[in-house]
Design an enzyme around this catalytic site. Structure first.
Site, PDB file in Angstrom:
ATOM      1  N   GLU A  72       0.825  -1.204   0.000  1.00  0.00           N
ATOM      2  CA  GLU A  72       0.000   0.000   0.000  1.00  0.00           C
ATOM      3  C   GLU A  72       0.864   1.261   0.000  1.00  0.00           C
ATOM      4  OE1 GLU A  72      -0.334  -2.513   2.048  1.00  0.00           O
ATOM      5  OE2 GLU A  72      -2.313  -3.379   1.628  1.00  0.00           O
ATOM      6  N   ARG A 290       9.148 -13.198   0.755  1.00  0.00           N
ATOM      7  CA  ARG A 290       8.322 -12.081   1.216  1.00  0.00           C
ATOM      8  C   ARG A 290       8.871 -11.499   2.514  1.00  0.00           C
ATOM      9  NH1 ARG A 290       5.189  -7.898  -0.186  1.00  0.00           N
ATOM     10  NH2 ARG A 290       3.467  -7.522   1.255  1.00  0.00           N
ATOM     11  N   LEU A 330      15.215  -6.398   2.052  1.00  0.00           N
ATOM     12  CA  LEU A 330      14.012  -5.655   1.688  1.00  0.00           C
ATOM     13  C   LEU A 330      14.342  -4.523   0.722  1.00  0.00           C
ATOM     14  CD1 LEU A 330      12.287  -5.326   5.180  1.00  0.00           C
ATOM     15  CD2 LEU A 330      11.387  -6.602   3.232  1.00  0.00           C
ATOM     16  N   GLY A 331      13.356  -4.165  -0.115  1.00  0.00           N
ATOM     17  CA  GLY A 331      13.443  -2.961  -0.914  1.00  0.00           C
ATOM     18  C   GLY A 331      14.238  -3.059  -2.199  1.00  0.00           C
ATOM     19  N   GLU A 332      14.648  -4.259  -2.624  1.00  0.00           N
ATOM     20  CA  GLU A 332      15.475  -4.388  -3.820  1.00  0.00           C
ATOM     21  C   GLU A 332      14.759  -5.057  -4.991  1.00  0.00           C
ATOM     22  OE1 GLU A 332      19.947  -4.638  -1.977  1.00  0.00           O
ATOM     23  OE2 GLU A 332      18.847  -6.528  -2.153  1.00  0.00           O
ATOM     24  N   ASN A 357       1.298  -7.482  -6.337  1.00  0.00           N
ATOM     25  CA  ASN A 357       1.303  -6.543  -7.450  1.00  0.00           C
ATOM     26  C   ASN A 357       2.295  -6.994  -8.534  1.00  0.00           C
ATOM     27  OD1 ASN A 357       1.000  -4.295  -9.040  1.00  0.00           O
ATOM     28  ND2 ASN A 357       2.051  -2.903  -7.660  1.00  0.00           N
ATOM     29  N   SER A 359       2.833  -5.059 -11.350  1.00  0.00           N
ATOM     30  CA  SER A 359       3.187  -3.917 -12.204  1.00  0.00           C
ATOM     31  C   SER A 359       4.684  -3.650 -12.225  1.00  0.00           C
ATOM     32  CB  SER A 359       2.434  -2.662 -11.764  1.00  0.00           C
ATOM     33  OG  SER A 359       2.925  -2.161 -10.540  1.00  0.00           O
ATOM     34  N   GLU A 360       5.393  -3.880 -11.112  1.00  0.00           N
ATOM     35  CA  GLU A 360       6.835  -3.657 -11.097  1.00  0.00           C
ATOM     36  C   GLU A 360       7.540  -4.601 -12.069  1.00  0.00           C
ATOM     37  OE1 GLU A 360       8.641  -2.125  -7.031  1.00  0.00           O
ATOM     38  OE2 GLU A 360       7.338  -3.851  -6.692  1.00  0.00           O
TER      39      GLU A 360
END
Length: 446
Positions: A72, A290, A330-332, A357, A359-360
């Site tokens: 989100e 995850r 995380l975040g890569e 998602n 879309s990435e």
């Protein structure tokens, strides 16, 4: 009138319960934060404040944007960036305060926000915490992302005259059934009556909001913000430190990426990889879990089985003999999608899961595979497939996954067709979404 009275009664009960539980909830959250910090640092050193109080220019209005977790928060990010972009004439009209609920979202998003954004952890939904937080920041408007329907926050904000918007509004069938029960219906109807704007993801969810008491006059469509999640550039530093480095390590090896893999799904991916290596002996699997702790445990277990594994968090190098590269950071993910042309999106291969998602991956021109359990992402997949049937392929079982991967890895022409289709669908679906949502916010909330 009777329903309003029932709603107020339901809220007073909720308010009393959360007031009584407030101290315990606060210490529970603080204990979790401290435990997370100590585990990460490997010591019991002093835990720093999670977020500084933050400063905004005197006399400048403030808009509060709240997202519960990483997905989100990433959906809200393009909207926040849009406000702070030089192309927006109202850039200096107000400052944005952004909050998240989960620690993982906080750790990732704090490095992606533009200068000027104030970033905090969200308050617990107790009367004292909500009143303290709103009293300190005094927002002129609150934008909630997806399904953040917290009674104390919403009703206290409305009492203070703060306008409310619900963006990317989501109401799953499970949530709808829960809110439709006699004890909950009056409360949700009371909360929805306080919104100035609800921007749902689909006609189905719009109908559910109306059945729960939302006025049709506040429901407006603008598209799914999650289409815009992949639509921002990789920073040059990230490109050099992650993308270029990994591409050099992988060299010309065939590679596939399993993204956002939940506990239990790794067995599906590992069995598929074992089968694929019979046809592609040099095949490399990039396994992105995850939750980082799951990745760490998987890597240790595989090493115990004498599988040649490299672990991302330990900065281990991918050699020609490495079979699996476990990413427990995380975040890569948005950078990792650009390393491999084939992406399998997790959270969709076991009952009870509801997808992630895509879309990435589409923005990175990946050939995309996903399982059957995709939840509300079914709408996104359907829309992308309507644009181009090759943009996303859903598989129903493990055997289908293996066959689909064999086809994509073994035929460059087919792989490129799927990659171009994914990118094309993403560009069409994402075009203008942020501007459309922002226009609605400007008209109905600000």
């Amino acid at each position: 009138m009777k329903s309003v009275w029932k709603g107020r009664l339901a809220y007073e009960i909720y308010r009393a319960v959360t007031r009584a539980a407030g101290p315990a909830l606060y210490y529970l959250v603080e204990w979790r934060r401290r435990r997370r910090w100590w585990r990460k640092q490997g010591s019991t050193e002093r835990v720093p404040p999670l977020a500084a109080p933050g400063i905004r220019p005197p006399g400048t209005p403030l808009v509060w944007v709240h997202a519960v977790s990483l997905g989100e928060a990433l959906a809200a990010l393009p909207l926040v960036r849009h406000h702070y972009s030089t192309s927006v004439p109202t850039t200096s009209s107000f400052v944005i305060l952004m909050t998240t609920t989960t620690f993982s979202a906080f750790e990732v998003v704090k490095d992606l926000l533009p200068d000027g954004v104030i970033f905090q952890m969200a308050p617990i939904d107790t009367p004292a915490e909500v009143q303290r937080f709103i009293g300190y920041w005094d927002p002129c408007a609150i934008l909630l992302i997806e399904s953040e329907l917290w009674p104390n926050l919403i009703l206290y904000a409305a009492q203070k005259g703060i306008r409310l918007g619900l963006l990317n509004a989501r109401m799953s069938s499970k949530s709808f059934k829960r809110w439709s029960t006699p004890p909950a219906l009056p409360l949700i109807s009371l909360m929805l009556s306080k919104f100035s704007l609800i921007a749902p993801l689909s006609n189905t969810e719009a109908l559910r909001f109306q059945l729960l008491g939302a006025s049709p006059t506040i429901i407006h469509f603008a598209g799914d913000l999650k289409y815009a999640v992949g639509d921002y550039e990789i920073k040059e530093k990230e490109r050099k430190m992650i993308l270029d480095d990994l591409k050099e390590q992988i060299a010309d090896r065939p590679t596939w990426l399993a993204a956002s893999i939940h506990s239990g799904e790794e067995q599906v991916m590992l069995r598929a990889h074992n089968e694929l290596t019979k046809m592609f002996p040099e095949l490399l699997l990039i396994l992105v879990t995850r939750h980082p702790r799951d990745g760490h445990c998987i890597a240790l277990e595989l090493k115990g089985q004498k599988v040649n594994v490299a672990i991302r968090s330990k900065k281990e190098v991918i050699s020609r003999s490495t079979r699996i590269y476990v990413v427990d950071t995380l975040g890569e993910l948005r950078v990792l999608y650009r390393v491999s042309g084939v992406a399998v999106i997790g959270g969709s291969f076991l009952p009870g899961l509801c997808g992630h998602n895509i879309s990435e991956a589409a923005a990175a021109s990946c050939a995309i595979l996903t399982g059957s359990y995709v939840g509300h992402f079914h709408q996104m997949i359907t829309e992308m497939r309507q644009i181009n049937p090759f943009s996303v392929k859903q598989v129903r079982e493990e055997r289908e996954l293996v066959e689909a991967l064999k086809m994509l890895l073994g035929d460059e022409k087919i792989r490129e067709t799927h990659r171009k289709a994914a990118r094309e669908s993403f560009e069409i679906m994402s075009k203008g979404v942020v501007r459309s949502v922002w226009d609605l916010v400007s008209i109905f909330v600000l």
